[in-house]
Design a protein around this motif. Structure first.
Motif, PDB file in Angstrom:
ATOM      1  N   LEU A 154       8.256   5.969  -3.675  1.00 13.02           N
ATOM      2  CA  LEU A 154       7.525   7.150  -3.246  1.00 13.02           C
ATOM      3  C   LEU A 154       8.299   8.437  -3.543  1.00 13.02           C
ATOM      4  CD1 LEU A 154       6.068   6.131   0.261  1.00 13.02           C
ATOM      5  CD2 LEU A 154       5.025   5.879  -2.003  1.00 13.02           C
ATOM      6  N   VAL A 174       4.009   4.296  -8.737  1.00 15.04           N
ATOM      7  CA  VAL A 174       2.872   3.609  -8.132  1.00 15.04           C
ATOM      8  C   VAL A 174       3.183   2.115  -8.105  1.00 15.04           C
ATOM      9  CG1 VAL A 174       1.177   5.330  -8.864  1.00 15.04           C
ATOM     10  CG2 VAL A 174       1.682   3.375 -10.363  1.00 15.04           C
ATOM     11  N   ARG A 175       2.427   1.378  -7.303  1.00 12.01           N
ATOM     12  CA  ARG A 175       2.637  -0.066  -7.215  1.00 12.01           C
ATOM     13  C   ARG A 175       2.454  -0.715  -8.587  1.00 12.01           C
ATOM     14  NH1 ARG A 175      -1.466  -1.371  -3.998  1.00 12.01           N
ATOM     15  NH2 ARG A 175      -2.801  -2.081  -5.687  1.00 12.01           N
ATOM     16  N   PRO A 201       5.928   0.971  -4.773  1.00 11.62           N
ATOM     17  CA  PRO A 201       6.277   2.211  -5.468  1.00 11.62           C
ATOM     18  C   PRO A 201       7.523   2.870  -4.904  1.00 11.62           C
ATOM     19  CG  PRO A 201       4.485   2.607  -3.934  1.00 11.62           C
ATOM     20  CD  PRO A 201       4.710   1.121  -3.946  1.00 11.62           C
ATOM     21  N   ASN A 240       0.802  -1.225   0.000  1.00 11.26           N
ATOM     22  CA  ASN A 240       0.000   0.000   0.000  1.00 11.26           C
ATOM     23  C   ASN A 240       0.836   1.276   0.000  1.00 11.26           C
ATOM     24  OD1 ASN A 240      -2.963  -0.940   0.320  1.00 11.26           O
ATOM     25  ND2 ASN A 240      -1.860  -2.173   1.825  1.00 11.26           N
ATOM     26  N   GLY A 241       2.143   1.126  -0.105  1.00 14.88           N
ATOM     27  CA  GLY A 241       3.012   2.296  -0.190  1.00 14.88           C
ATOM     28  C   GLY A 241       2.954   3.192   1.031  1.00 14.88           C
TER      29      GLY A 241
END
Length: 406
Positions: free
Chosen positions: A361, A378-379, A359, A29-30
């Motif tokens: 970030l 992003v993932r 990801p 979920n980053g």
């Protein structure tokens, strides 16, 4: 024929979670673990940014006599190692009857030293320092505590190689197993998170000062990066020979198939390109695979201007036209220093086993070097079977590991 080396257990205690399940959730979920610590600002730190981590309470798990020898980072390492041994199906009976080794990365134990010096200066009486201080303050504190607590009877050594310590511990453990000197080795890395351990870093302006947005402060590869964020915890990887794992019916997660290392032979704190290139190339040769087999690269990238720049150049030079996803999980964790080389093997293995890439970030604007890489913001949902992980450290020490899915 050198023996194959496999990973049969993992355990972790980090700002992303206190176990594998929590960490996987954060990666998927980053979720960043970076906060602003007001205590550091009160102490005069230029930057109060740090990873959020609490020291585990081991009362009721270990006796007082056992806990008195353990500094902060040994507590993290105990928790991560207990999880790794459990996941590898290694119980105390097995440890008692086999020569299981331990190689763990650790390159400081500042807090116990500071407390001891304070007592000497204030009280003028060394007897007040306490019996546990010497064992807490030694760089080998993690291996000496874990070897005694888990009654390990094989290789017992701490690897002190700055921010490549955890990675070198795994690589050296693999060499011992490949050459028949050990069947099983507990490997990993631990990093204390107290302010005393990183005050000198802050003093040379190594840290980001993006305090108004803590979760956006660690910006690996981004053009506007302004320094790293300190983190820590502990990560443990159980490695053993393939034959040993099969014989005892152990869960086999992955194979450590390549280890490369080098020294820059240059400036003590400013990295170059040549050293990392040689480490990468050595790992790829050791793995005996085509670079196109590499499906993901976990970069060392700490969010420093020169370090990220030169690593991007090294990766681009070695991989050429092959452009797998490259990310730095330090965008979520900050720089876990002595722990990072081990924790990033766990982060990457969790991603490989679950078909995704977390990801990078805060990668908003590439510079001319990071623009050469495939860096997802992003993932990415992706199945891959091989990853490469870099770890570089002060003094120009470099380590590269290649891990294959099994």
């Amino acid at each position: 024929m050198k023996r194959r080396v496999v990973i049969t257990g993992m355990g972790i205690y980090s700002c992303l979670g206190k176990n594998l399940e929590e960490v996987q959730h954060s990666l998927y979920n980053g979720i960043s673990g970076i906060i602003l610590d007001p205590v550091r600002k009160e102490m005069g730190f230029r930057s109060g940014l740090t990873a959020k981590l609490e020291v585990p309470n081991l009362k009721g798990i270990l006796s007082r006599n056992q806990r008195v020898y353990m500094p902060e980072q040994a507590s993290y390492a105990y928790v991560s190692t207990a999880e790794a041994l459990k996941n590898a199906n290694l119980d105390q009976d097995y440890l008692d009857t086999h020569e299981v080794g331990i190689l763990y990365g650790n390159d400081s134990s500042a807090d116990p030293v500071v407390r001891s010096v304070d007592i000497m200066r204030d009280k003028k009486d060394t007897t007040l320092i306490g019996s546990g201080a010497i064992f807490q303050s030694m760089n080998s504190t993690v291996t000496m505590n874990l070897a005694c607590l888990f009654k390990l009877k094989g290789m017992n050594m701490t690897v002190s190689a700055a921010c490549a310590s955890g990675s070198h511990a795994i690589g050296l453990g693999a060499l011992l197993i490949q050459n028949g000197l050990q069947d099983c080795v507990v490997c990993g890395g631990a990093q204390e998170v107290n302010p005393f351990s990183v005050g000198s870093f802050d003093g040379i302006s190594a840290f980001s000062v993006r305090e108004h947005e803590p979760t956006k402060a660690s910006r690996p590869f981004d053009r506007d990066r302004d320094g790293l964020v300190p983190g820590g915890g502990a990560a443990t990887v159980i490695i053993e020979s393939y034959e040993s794992a099969v014989k005892r019916g152990a869960p086999i997660l992955a194979e450590v198939c390549g280890y490369g290392f080098s020294s820059n032979g240059d400036h003590i704190s400013v990295p170059n390109v040549d050293g990392p290139v040689r480490s990468l190339e050595m790992a790829i040769r050791a793995a005996g695979m085509d670079i196109r087999d590499i499906g993901y690269v976990n970069a060392h990238a700490t969010s420093t201007p020169v370090g990220d720049k030169n690593e991007a150049k090294a990766i681009a030079q070695v991989l050429g036209s092959h452009k797998p996803e490259v990310t730095s999980t330090k965008s979520m964790t900050g720089h876990e220093m002595w722990m990072a080389g081990a924790s990033e093997i766990i982060y990457s293995t969790l991603m490989m086993k679950n078909g995704f890439i977390a990801p990078n970030l805060n990668f908003e604007n590439p510079d001319e070097d990071s623009a050469m890489l495939n860096i997802p913001v992003v993932r990415v949902e992706k199945n891959f079977d091989v990853f490469l992980s870099n770890s570089f450290g002060f003094g120009g020490t470099n380590s590269t590991l290649i891990v294959k899915n099994l």
